[in-house]
Design an enzyme around this catalytic site. Structure first.
Site, PDB file in Angstrom:
ATOM      1  N   LYS A  42       3.135  -2.452   3.227  1.00  0.00           N
ATOM      2  CA  LYS A  42       3.236  -1.012   3.226  1.00  0.00           C
ATOM      3  C   LYS A  42       1.905  -0.336   3.521  1.00  0.00           C
ATOM      4  CE  LYS A  42       6.433  -1.365  -0.688  1.00  0.00           C
ATOM      5  NZ  LYS A  42       6.522  -1.133  -2.149  1.00  0.00           N
ATOM      6  N   GLY A  43       0.799  -1.041   3.246  1.00  0.00           N
ATOM      7  CA  GLY A  43      -0.517  -0.394   3.175  1.00  0.00           C
ATOM      8  C   GLY A  43      -0.913   0.492   4.345  1.00  0.00           C
ATOM      9  N   GLU A  98      -3.492  -2.207  11.209  1.00  0.00           N
ATOM     10  CA  GLU A  98      -3.731  -2.686   9.849  1.00  0.00           C
ATOM     11  C   GLU A  98      -4.539  -1.667   9.063  1.00  0.00           C
ATOM     12  OE1 GLU A  98      -2.907  -4.200   7.460  1.00  0.00           O
ATOM     13  OE2 GLU A  98      -2.971  -6.358   7.618  1.00  0.00           O
ATOM     14  N   ASP A  99      -4.367  -1.707   7.753  1.00  0.00           N
ATOM     15  CA  ASP A  99      -5.159  -0.832   6.893  1.00  0.00           C
ATOM     16  C   ASP A  99      -6.558  -1.406   6.672  1.00  0.00           C
ATOM     17  OD1 ASP A  99      -4.157  -2.990   5.487  1.00  0.00           O
ATOM     18  OD2 ASP A  99      -3.300  -1.814   3.849  1.00  0.00           O
ATOM     19  N   ASP A 102      -9.625  -8.137   5.619  1.00  0.00           N
ATOM     20  CA  ASP A 102     -10.426  -8.772   4.576  1.00  0.00           C
ATOM     21  C   ASP A 102     -10.682 -10.224   4.994  1.00  0.00           C
ATOM     22  OD1 ASP A 102     -11.628  -9.442   2.215  1.00  0.00           O
ATOM     23  OD2 ASP A 102      -9.917  -9.096   0.927  1.00  0.00           O
ATOM     24  N   PHE A 151     -13.088  -3.777  -4.089  1.00  0.00           N
ATOM     25  CA  PHE A 151     -11.651  -3.531  -3.994  1.00  0.00           C
ATOM     26  C   PHE A 151     -11.420  -2.038  -3.878  1.00  0.00           C
ATOM     27  CE2 PHE A 151      -7.230  -3.146  -5.050  1.00  0.00           C
ATOM     28  CZ  PHE A 151      -6.686  -4.203  -4.334  1.00  0.00           C
ATOM     29  N   VAL A 152     -10.838  -1.632  -2.773  1.00  0.00           N
ATOM     30  CA  VAL A 152     -10.683  -0.203  -2.504  1.00  0.00           C
ATOM     31  C   VAL A 152      -9.207   0.196  -2.503  1.00  0.00           C
ATOM     32  CG1 VAL A 152     -12.838  -0.083  -1.217  1.00  0.00           C
ATOM     33  CG2 VAL A 152     -10.722  -0.542   0.029  1.00  0.00           C
ATOM     34  N   ASP A 158      -3.170   0.142  -2.019  1.00  0.00           N
ATOM     35  CA  ASP A 158      -2.733   0.183  -3.413  1.00  0.00           C
ATOM     36  C   ASP A 158      -3.399  -0.880  -4.275  1.00  0.00           C
ATOM     37  OD1 ASP A 158      -1.363  -2.140  -2.298  1.00  0.00           O
ATOM     38  OD2 ASP A 158      -0.160  -2.120  -4.134  1.00  0.00           O
ATOM     39  N   ARG A 164      -1.738   4.836  -3.713  1.00  0.00           N
ATOM     40  CA  ARG A 164      -1.540   5.013  -2.263  1.00  0.00           C
ATOM     41  C   ARG A 164      -1.646   6.483  -1.858  1.00  0.00           C
ATOM     42  NH1 ARG A 164       0.573   0.096  -0.269  1.00  0.00           N
ATOM     43  NH2 ARG A 164       2.046  -0.974  -1.616  1.00  0.00           N
TER      44      ARG A 164
HETATM   45  P1  IMP Z   1      -6.372 -10.595   4.416  1.00  0.00           P
HETATM   46  O1  IMP Z   1      -5.317 -11.556   4.867  1.00  0.00           O
HETATM   47  O2  IMP Z   1      -7.263 -11.175   3.338  1.00  0.00           O
HETATM   48  O3  IMP Z   1      -7.184  -9.986   5.538  1.00  0.00           O
HETATM   49  O4  IMP Z   1      -5.582  -9.453   3.631  1.00  0.00           O
HETATM   50  C1  IMP Z   1      -5.317  -8.228   4.172  1.00  0.00           C
HETATM   51  C2  IMP Z   1      -4.403  -7.456   3.270  1.00  0.00           C
HETATM   52  O5  IMP Z   1      -4.792  -7.581   1.889  1.00  0.00           O
HETATM   53  C3  IMP Z   1      -4.505  -5.983   3.597  1.00  0.00           C
HETATM   54  O6  IMP Z   1      -3.546  -5.603   4.566  1.00  0.00           O
HETATM   55  C4  IMP Z   1      -4.256  -5.327   2.253  1.00  0.00           C
HETATM   56  O7  IMP Z   1      -2.873  -5.153   2.061  1.00  0.00           O
HETATM   57  C5  IMP Z   1      -4.779  -6.336   1.247  1.00  0.00           C
HETATM   58  N1  IMP Z   1      -6.163  -5.995   0.836  1.00  0.00           N
HETATM   59  C6  IMP Z   1      -7.298  -6.642   1.155  1.00  0.00           C
HETATM   60  N2  IMP Z   1      -8.381  -6.045   0.605  1.00  0.00           N
HETATM   61  C7  IMP Z   1      -7.897  -4.970  -0.079  1.00  0.00           C
HETATM   62  C8  IMP Z   1      -8.531  -3.921  -0.856  1.00  0.00           C
HETATM   63  O8  IMP Z   1      -9.768  -3.835  -1.029  1.00  0.00           O
HETATM   64  N3  IMP Z   1      -7.688  -2.992  -1.385  1.00  0.00           N
HETATM   65  C9  IMP Z   1      -6.340  -3.029  -1.216  1.00  0.00           C
HETATM   66  N4  IMP Z   1      -5.714  -3.974  -0.507  1.00  0.00           N
HETATM   67  C10 IMP Z   1      -6.485  -4.946   0.058  1.00  0.00           C
END
Ligand code: IMP
Length: 178
Positions: A42-43, A98-99, A102, A151-152, A158, A164
């Site tokens: 959803k992000g 993507e939001d 990470d 963590f944001v 969320d 959100r």
């Molecule tokens: P990745 O596979 O580790 O790149 O994860 C990406 C997903 O993890 C993002 O689309 C977010 O939904 C979630 N995510 C990663 N870091 C954060 C954060 O700091 N706050 C909230 N959601 C996060």
């Protein structure tokens, strides 16, 4: 400011500026091309809603939803698709919206999954990039804002489905999740 937020990293004006600039760049790059924006729920839905209004060329949207295997909070990158795209994408240029990027594991998996459906191209647009955190190389064509390693939440992001609705992106007080 919300009491659980220790610091506002990006206010609504900064987010709007980054979104406008990205939209202008996308409009120029995809002029005359059949473009499909794909968002993973959803992000990124808030970012997607603002980004699309900053794209001048014709554009379509579709949504996916995924869930991680296992119970770990950390992304494993192996995901199960629980809502797939509505139509085939073979005659589209696809932009995965993507939001936050990470570890990059989820996005890496999704990009490979979409590529296997043979669209004309697959690129990535992310609002936030946590620099230096990627565990796999992820080639991101559009990056809005560089985010510190914290963590944001807010602007669609969320923690346990909360925050959100905040119009800004801020650091969540670790007390909330520790
Ligand atoms: P990745 O596979 O580790 O790149 O994860 C990406 C997903 O993890 C993002 O689309 C977010 O939904 C979630 N995510 C990663 N870091 C954060 C954060 O700091 N706050 C909230 N959601 C996060």
């Amino acid at each position: 400011m919300h009491p659980d937020i220790t610091e506002i990293l990006f206010d609504a004006d900064q987010i709007a500026l980054a979104t406008r600039q990205m939209g202008q760049q996308i409009s120029a790059d995809y002029a005359g091309k059949k473009l499909l924006l794909v968002t993973v729920l959803k992000g990124a839905f808030v970012f997607m809603a603002d980004l699309i209004r900053n794209i001048e060329s014709p554009v379509e949207v579709d949504f996916m939803a995924v869930t991680s295997y296992g119970a770990e909070a950390k992304s494993s990158g192996v995901v199960r698709i629980i809502k797939d795209l509505e139509a085939s994408i073979d005659d589209y240029h696809v932009l995965l919206v993507e939001d936050i990027l990470d570890s990059g594991l989820t996005l890496n998996y999704l990009r490979k999954n979409l590529k296997s459906r043979k669209p004309l191209s697959v690129e990535i647009a992310t609002l936030l990039l946590k620099e230096g955190k990627q565990e796999v190389p992820v080639d991101c064509k559009y990056v809005g804002l560089i985010c510190p390693d914290a963590f944001v939440v807010g602007y669609g992001l969320d923690y346990a489905e909360n925050y959100r609705n905040l119009p800004y992106i801020g650091i969540l007080d670790p007390k909330v999740y520790s």
